[in-house]
Scaffold this motif. Structure first.
Motif, mmCIF file in Angstrom:
data_model
loop_
_atom_site.group_PDB
_atom_site.id
_atom_site.type_symbol
_atom_site.label_atom_id
_atom_site.label_comp_id
_atom_site.label_asym_id
_atom_site.label_seq_id
_atom_site.Cartn_x
_atom_site.Cartn_y
_atom_site.Cartn_z
ATOM 1 N N ASP A 175 0.837 -1.194 0.000
ATOM 2 C CA ASP A 175 0.000 0.000 0.000
ATOM 3 C C ASP A 175 0.875 1.249 0.000
ATOM 4 O OD1 ASP A 175 1.043 -0.141 2.532
ATOM 5 O OD2 ASP A 175 -0.868 0.059 3.579
ATOM 6 N N GLY A 176 2.137 1.076 -0.351
ATOM 7 C CA GLY A 176 3.069 2.185 -0.379
ATOM 8 C C GLY A 176 4.233 1.886 -1.303
ATOM 9 N N ALA A 177 5.249 2.726 -1.247
ATOM 10 C CA ALA A 177 6.365 2.663 -2.189
ATOM 11 C C ALA A 177 7.109 1.333 -2.134
ATOM 12 C CB ALA A 177 7.327 3.810 -1.909
ATOM 13 N N THR A 178 7.505 0.870 -3.318
ATOM 14 C CA THR A 178 8.344 -0.314 -3.473
ATOM 15 C C THR A 178 9.466 0.042 -4.451
ATOM 16 O OG1 THR A 178 7.180 -1.229 -5.395
ATOM 17 C CG2 THR A 178 6.277 -1.751 -3.212
ATOM 18 N N TRP A 179 10.330 -0.918 -4.704
ATOM 19 C CA TRP A 179 11.407 -0.717 -5.683
ATOM 20 C C TRP A 179 10.839 -0.353 -7.052
ATOM 21 C CZ3 TRP A 179 16.601 -0.561 -4.863
ATOM 22 C CH2 TRP A 179 17.456 -0.670 -5.971
ATOM 23 N N LEU A 180 9.639 -0.864 -7.353
ATOM 24 C CA LEU A 180 9.046 -0.693 -8.680
ATOM 25 C C LEU A 180 8.003 0.409 -8.744
ATOM 26 C CD1 LEU A 180 8.556 -4.480 -9.549
ATOM 27 C CD2 LEU A 180 10.447 -2.979 -10.243
#
Length: 727
Positions: free
Chosen positions: A227-232
């Motif tokens: 539900d938030g920032a990832t590597w992608l």
């Protein structure tokens, strides 16, 4: 390299540099135009614009030479070069900020396009350097991106990781309360390293980059249902324009960051002064910063917003505000420079929760539960906290000092703060002398001392002491528990002078020592008013709205003691003290960090190992009365809770809840004529929340031969005291 000094000098020299650049540009154009009898209108217009720019640079430089926020002056007609070109600059105001500069240039050629006018809004800054500290747990967010787990979010994890090409932290701080137009003197990102990774001797270099897209921290602890920032992705679904976060390729650091496996402190620093200035100026949106190692080392771990509150990421911003600006109300206080909370439980370092001024502790003992809202630092013998000099610790303009003190010995001089480490050099000092509160400094070869009279501060209870100084009038105000206790004016010329010496807490260069407990020692670079001092306290001290005693003795059952200067607890005969505090001004739902009730023990008889009086919440209302051991005409007795109309207690002696709110303990051999504390936090929280009605407390003894006489609210400065901390 002193990047802070360079940044400040660069700001002050900017108008001069611009002026030189404009002159250079005009000179270049003159050379280019030599031999041309009739220059094109476009070229003439550009030359006029550059001359006007030179006028703006001149006016800005002139404005910066004014130390205050008034007395600005326009720039009269000023020649530029020898060919008749000149400019003049008008101001929209002669005080305050912002203001508009209007520069008008006229070229000596008289050709078409030889006149130009430019308007520009500028901000005038003035005053002390203020400090604003933000943390990601309350004024921002943080997470990290992992190449090993590109579809996972870590916004809810209590640490974030750092490794070249693998793990990149993302941090964002809310700067919206910083006044537009502020001059950023220094801005440092502080991260607490919890794990240094594998042993190595190589330098570890970590760069910082401005993030170019908005992102969401998320709430997962390594979950793929992001539900938030990832590597992608930047929010769990929308892809970054560039994998691993879209960032500016240029470094955002003002100085290179390098650290090692072995480091003197667990706190790491990154200098982001220019970046924060850009955010505050609005030159680019604030999407935060990303850390990326530029040298290879094993994974390091840092505390995140979800971790220990004392270790969360911080951004410490030192700035000079525009004239008339409303500064960030950090906990209600703008311009807080330092705040030693003394919440440590071990170690020889006292952390500064605001501006990074750690103190070295010697001779003190940590009291983890002995403070106003948490811990405190106790001095049972000579000891001190020594804080290295920093420019913002020296105060010459408006400033305020504050501290919670619990005296162990009030006789003689008991210092709290002393800026200096040698005789006759105090930039400021404050403390307690023989039960009175003093503030002083050394100026013009003499001590300037301002003190209360008849304050009668006693041992064993917390008082909040605050001193404020207003530079324009040299006015000093002293406050005790948020209430004005003295106003003074220093004679002309006798003002505090800065020094470069350490700050001492709990001692002076004269070997005077504070004895007792200190908590929440603070320095603020502004002149706080009564409301500001109340906010600095982070709580309140209250005296009873009513107190009395009721006695089960056969001859005393109908007697009222509401007007007596003392109340007794003893058994037998069963004699109980009743006390009630007005808490109606505290909003429902306010979290109560700590509530400590203190009674002044006038005298006692202790035949056991120690007196223990238990406080029980009363379940029925009652009236204090006005008698001093006479038949009641109004207030509470053993049998009745009020007279006229007569209302009997449901249970004689006062109807109470049989779950104790706290215990008043007085050990055998203790000194009388001092205060003793009892913690009633949970009961006060219930009163504030409306869980139970606030009818006060009944203080009583179990079967014993012990007894004590306690001072009542009819004994000025010896009253029962309820300290409520909401900070």
């Amino acid at each position: 390299m002193n990047t802070r000094r360079q940044g400040l000098a660069g700001f002050l020299l900017l108008p001069v540099s611009l002026l030189l650049a404009v002159i250079g540009a005009v000179s270049y154009m003159l050379v280019q135009d030599m031999g041309s009898a009739a220059r094109p209108t476009g070229r003439e217009t550009e030359r006029a614009r550059l001359v006007a720019e030179a006028g703006l640079a001149h006016a800005t430089w002139k404005l910066n030479q004014v130390s205050g926020c008034s007395g600005y002056s326009a720039v009269a007609s000023t020649p530029l070069g020898s060919n008749g070109d000149h400019y003049q600059v008008a101001l929209s105001a002669t005080s305050g900020s912002p203001l508009t500069l209007t520069a008008t240039a006229t070229l000596g050629s008289g050709l078409a396009g030889s006149r130009a006018s430019i308007k520009r809004q500028v901000y005038k800054t003035s005053g002390n350097t203020l400090t604003y500290t933000l943390s990601t747990d309350s004024h921002g967010s943080d997470t990290f991106l992992s190449a090993d787990n590109p579809d996972k979010n870590y916004g809810g994890k209590d640490i974030f990781m750092l490794k070249q090409g693998i793990a990149y932290p993302l941090l964002q701080f809310d700067l919206s309360l910083l006044p537009v137009g502020s001059r950023i003197v220094d801005a440092k990102l502080l991260l607490y390293r919890k794990d240094a990774g594998s042993l190595s001797l190589s330098a570890r270099s970590v760069d910082a980059h401005r993030v170019l897209e908005p992102w969401v921290a998320g709430s997962k602890d390594g979950a793929t249902a992001a539900d938030g920032a990832t590597w992608l992705t930047r929010d769990g679904s929308m892809a970054w324009k560039s994998t691993a976060g879209t960032v500016d390729s240029a470094s955002a650091l003002d100085s290179t960051h390098i650290h090692f496996y072995l480091w003197g402190t667990q706190w790491m620093e990154w200098n982001l002064t220019s970046l924060v200035q850009g955010w505050v100026d609005g030159r680019y949106p604030n999407y935060g910063v990303m850390l990326r190692p530029t040298s290879n080392f094993s994974t390091e771990e840092y505390a995140s917003a979800e971790g220990d509150g004392a270790q969360v990421p911080k951004l410490v911003v030192k700035y000079v505000a525009p004239c008339g600006a409303t500064n960030p109300p950090q906990d209600g206080i703008g311009g807080r420079v330092a705040w030693w909370k003394f919440n440590e439980s071990t170690g020889a370092t006292a952390a500064d929760a605001v501006g990074g001024h750690p103190g070295s502790v010697s001779g003190g003992t940590w009291a983890p539960t002995g403070g106003v809202s948490g811990g405190a630092l106790a001095f049972n013998s000579a000891g001190k906290v020594s804080v290295a000099h920093a420019d913002d610790l020296s105060q010459t303009g408006d400033f305020s000092l504050g501290a919670w003190v619990n005296l162990g010995d009030r006789n003689g001089k008991r210092p709290i703060l002393y800026k200096g480490n040698a005789a006759n050099e105090a930039n400021y000092a404050m403390g307690v002398r023989d039960g009175d509160f003093y503030f002083e400094y050394f100026a013009n070869n003499a001590w300037r001392t301002y003190t209360t009279t008849g304050l009668n501060l006693r041992v064993g209870t917390y008082y909040h002491l605050s001193a404020t100084y207003k530079s324009s009038t040299r006015q000093i105000k002293l406050y005790v528990d948020g209430i004005p206790a003295g106003t003074f004016t220093a004679s002309f010329g006798n003002t505090p002078r800065s020094n470069t010496k350490p700050l001492l807490i709990g001692t002076t260069p004269y070997n005077e020592s504070f004895l007792g407990r200190l908590d929440d020692v603070q320095i603020v670079a502004s002149n706080l008013d009564t409301a500001g001092v109340a906010a600095l306290m982070g709580g309140s001290v209250r005296i009873p709205a009513a107190d009395t005693q009721v006695s089960g003795d056969l001859l005393s059952r109908n007697l009222n003691y509401g007007g007596a200067t003392q109340m007794q607890v003893k058994y037998p005969p069963d004699t109980r003290a009743l006390v009630r505090f007005d808490l109606s001004a505290i909003p429902v739902g306010t979290p109560i960090k700590r509530a400590v009730l203190s009674f002044h023990v006038q005298d006692y008889l202790i035949l056991s190992l120690g007196l223990k009086a238990y406080a029980y919440p009363l379940t029925e209302s009652w009236l204090e009365g006005t008698q001093n051991g006479a038949t009641s005409a109004l207030g509470a007795t053993w049998l009745k809770r009020q007279i006229g109309p007569d209302l009997a207690w449901a249970n004689a002696g006062g109807t109470y809840n049989n779950v104790s709110a706290g215990v008043l303990s007085v050990p055998l051999g203790a000194s009388p004529q001092r205060y003793w504390e009892m913690d009633i936090t949970s009961t006060v929280q219930e009163w504030v929340d409306g869980v139970r009605p606030n009818n006060g407390l009944s203080l009583m003894l179990n079967l014993s031969l012990d007894s004590a006489n306690l001072s009542t609210r009819e004994s000025p400065r010896l009253e029962p005291r309820l300290l409520i901390s909401t900070q």
